[in-house]
Scaffold this motif. Structure first.
Motif, PDB file in Angstrom:
ATOM      1  N   ALA A 128       0.840  -1.191   0.000  1.00 42.21           N
ATOM      2  CA  ALA A 128       0.000   0.000   0.000  1.00 42.21           C
ATOM      3  C   ALA A 128       0.881   1.248   0.000  1.00 42.21           C
ATOM      4  CB  ALA A 128      -0.919   0.011   1.211  1.00 42.21           C
ATOM      5  N   PRO A 129       0.409   2.336  -0.601  1.00 41.20           N
ATOM      6  CA  PRO A 129       1.188   3.583  -0.533  1.00 41.20           C
ATOM      7  C   PRO A 129       1.409   4.005   0.920  1.00 41.20           C
ATOM      8  CG  PRO A 129      -0.573   3.754  -2.171  1.00 41.20           C
ATOM      9  CD  PRO A 129      -0.810   2.474  -1.424  1.00 41.20           C
ATOM     10  N   GLY A 130       2.648   4.323   1.242  1.00 46.74           N
ATOM     11  CA  GLY A 130       2.956   4.756   2.597  1.00 46.74           C
ATOM     12  C   GLY A 130       2.874   3.660   3.631  1.00 46.74           C
ATOM     13  N   ALA A 131       3.113   2.412   3.261  1.00 45.82           N
ATOM     14  CA  ALA A 131       3.069   1.298   4.216  1.00 45.82           C
ATOM     15  C   ALA A 131       3.986   1.601   5.398  1.00 45.82           C
ATOM     16  CB  ALA A 131       3.477  -0.002   3.531  1.00 45.82           C
ATOM     17  N   ASP A 132       3.421   1.507   6.604  1.00 48.62           N
ATOM     18  CA  ASP A 132       4.153   1.927   7.799  1.00 48.62           C
ATOM     19  C   ASP A 132       4.753   0.775   8.595  1.00 48.62           C
ATOM     20  OD1 ASP A 132       1.433   1.271   8.245  1.00 48.62           O
ATOM     21  OD2 ASP A 132       1.403   2.319  10.162  1.00 48.62           O
ATOM     22  N   ALA A 140      10.630  -0.390  16.722  1.00 47.41           N
ATOM     23  CA  ALA A 140      10.401  -1.294  17.852  1.00 47.41           C
ATOM     24  C   ALA A 140      11.684  -2.009  18.236  1.00 47.41           C
ATOM     25  CB  ALA A 140       9.312  -2.296  17.505  1.00 47.41           C
ATOM     26  N   LEU A 141      12.450  -2.463  17.245  1.00 49.06           N
ATOM     27  CA  LEU A 141      13.722  -3.121  17.525  1.00 49.06           C
ATOM     28  C   LEU A 141      14.712  -2.140  18.158  1.00 49.06           C
ATOM     29  CD1 LEU A 141      14.043  -5.204  14.251  1.00 49.06           C
ATOM     30  CD2 LEU A 141      13.819  -6.149  16.554  1.00 49.06           C
ATOM     31  N   PHE A 158       4.791   2.905  18.015  1.00 47.91           N
ATOM     32  CA  PHE A 158       3.990   3.127  16.813  1.00 47.91           C
ATOM     33  C   PHE A 158       4.165   4.572  16.364  1.00 47.91           C
ATOM     34  CE2 PHE A 158       0.416   2.572  13.998  1.00 47.91           C
ATOM     35  CZ  PHE A 158       0.314   1.203  13.843  1.00 47.91           C
ATOM     36  N   ASN A 159       4.416   4.747  15.084  1.00 52.77           N
ATOM     37  CA  ASN A 159       4.477   6.081  14.486  1.00 52.77           C
ATOM     38  C   ASN A 159       5.478   6.970  15.239  1.00 52.77           C
ATOM     39  OD1 ASN A 159       3.578   7.911  12.462  1.00 52.77           O
ATOM     40  ND2 ASN A 159       2.270   8.941  13.959  1.00 52.77           N
ATOM     41  N   GLU A 160       6.660   6.416  15.525  1.00 52.57           N
ATOM     42  CA  GLU A 160       7.772   7.116  16.167  1.00 52.57           C
ATOM     43  C   GLU A 160       7.504   7.474  17.630  1.00 52.57           C
ATOM     44  OE1 GLU A 160       8.762  10.501  13.725  1.00 52.57           O
ATOM     45  OE2 GLU A 160       9.676   9.241  12.176  1.00 52.57           O
ATOM     46  N   ASN A 177      -1.321   7.580  12.497  1.00 50.29           N
ATOM     47  CA  ASN A 177      -1.184   8.040  13.886  1.00 50.29           C
ATOM     48  C   ASN A 177      -2.381   7.556  14.686  1.00 50.29           C
ATOM     49  OD1 ASN A 177      -2.965   9.706  12.513  1.00 50.29           O
ATOM     50  ND2 ASN A 177      -2.463  11.522  13.708  1.00 50.29           N
ATOM     51  N   ALA A 178      -2.544   6.236  14.730  1.00 55.38           N
ATOM     52  CA  ALA A 178      -3.769   5.632  15.256  1.00 55.38           C
ATOM     53  C   ALA A 178      -3.781   5.481  16.768  1.00 55.38           C
ATOM     54  CB  ALA A 178      -3.988   4.264  14.614  1.00 55.38           C
TER      55      ALA A 178
END
Length: 334
Positions: A128-132, A140-141, A158-160, A177-178
């Motif tokens: 998908a475009p912009g796959a995060d 996470a690592l 998540f999301n930095e 940014n969920a």
């Protein structure tokens, strides 16, 4: 050990989710969760720590809407085994986002180690475009490898952003940014340069042993609304539930009819927790509802779904006195 020399042993446990999804032609954004193996996911992750010994295992390949007690127990046992035998210094769990916060909260209360356990996922599948997903795994690592993450236990990256397991909540259906920490704030942040925390480590939480059976006691969440009657509560009692969490309106309230049914539940030995369907704020005792008289407890800052998990663990461990339940829910707020 410096920030740029991570521990040599990181265990990755993959369960599926959007992050392991493949695009599906049924719509422009359609996808099927859990179809990509963890080994294939890692091929697309940037900046894997070259000096780390990363060991990956596929625990499940599901969308997290299908997460269940048996898989929770499998994750908990594998993490505790890895840490007790000194095989690994940290663990990263790749997980679907829909129930990620529940798995994090469960593990926070059963994984008896303060070694970092980091959960992450993605809002957009591979392709998908912009796959995060790849950058979330990379971050996470990085957090798992950081000496700063020690003694902090279970977290979500998540999301930095780094979140504590108790406070993290998913607040958006589809944006990257969920997640947020509704009643607190981020524990820290991560980027390509460094990991940094802006809060002290979360206070200790009650720890529970896993029940002998592969399931937790039945606790239902009843959602409050206008014109609410007692049918769902009566059905739950007829089904033999051990506990009921009220996802109440406002500060955990419900109609007089529903509260009367919850009174009957308490009289039958069923534990009742008042929580709120509102997205933020604390549910406090004896504000609009006479909890002391009715025998209810309150969720404090916990969402209904996290309150359910904590009540299940309390019942399973036979920690069922009113004072013990109140202490477990209130935590640092007492």
């Amino acid at each position: 050990m410096t920030e740029h020399s991570p521990p040599s042993r990181i265990l990755i446990l993959a369960t599926g989710g959007t992050i392991a999804g493949q695009m599906n032609a049924r719509s422009a954004s359609g996808y099927d969760a859990g179809n990509v193996s963890v080994q294939d996911l890692l091929h697309h992750v940037p900046n894997l720590p070259e000096t780390a010994d990363i060991h990956a295992e596929q625990i499940a390949s599901i969308g997290s809407q299908n997460m269940n007690d048996a898989l929770w127990f499998a994750l908990a046992r594998r993490i505790m085994q890895a840490f007790e035998q000194e095989d690994f210094d940290a663990a990263v769990i790749i997980h679907g986002t829909d129930t990620l916060e529940e798995t994090a909260f469960f593990l926070q209360h059963v994984a008896k180690s303060q070694k970092p356990v980091i959960l992450t996922g993605a809002m957009r599948p591979g392709g998908a475009p912009g796959a995060d997903g790849p950058v979330n795994i990379s971050h996470a690592l990085k957090v798992a490898a950081s000496p700063k993450a020690r003694e902090r236990g279970v977290m979500v990256v998540f999301n930095e952003t780094i979140y504590d397991a108790r406070t993290v909540s998913k607040i958006n259906t589809s944006e990257v940014n969920a997640f947020t920490s509704v009643n607190g704030g981020p524990a820290g942040y991560v980027d390509t340069d460094r990991v940094y925390f802006v809060t002290p480590a979360a206070p200790p939480v009650p720890l529970f042993s896993l029940p002998e059976h592969e399931s937790l006691p039945c606790v239902d969440i009843i959602y409050a609304h206008s014109n609410m009657d007692d049918r769902l509560i009566c059905h739950a009692l007829a089904d033999g539930v051990k506990g009921i969490v009220l996802a109440g309106i406002g500060d955990g309230n419900a109609s007089d009819t529903a509260l009367a049914a919850l009174d009957r539940a308490v009289a039958q030995g069923v534990h009742v927790i008042r929580a709120s369907r509102v997205g933020s704020g604390l549910v406090k005792r004896n504000i609009e509802v006479s909890d002391d008289i009715r025998g209810f407890n309150v969720s404090c800052d916990l969402s209904p779904h996290k309150a359910r998990i904590l009540l299940q663990l309390l019942i399973a461990s036979k920690t069922t006195s009113a004072s013990a339940i109140r202490q477990a829910f209130a935590g640092a707020y007492l």
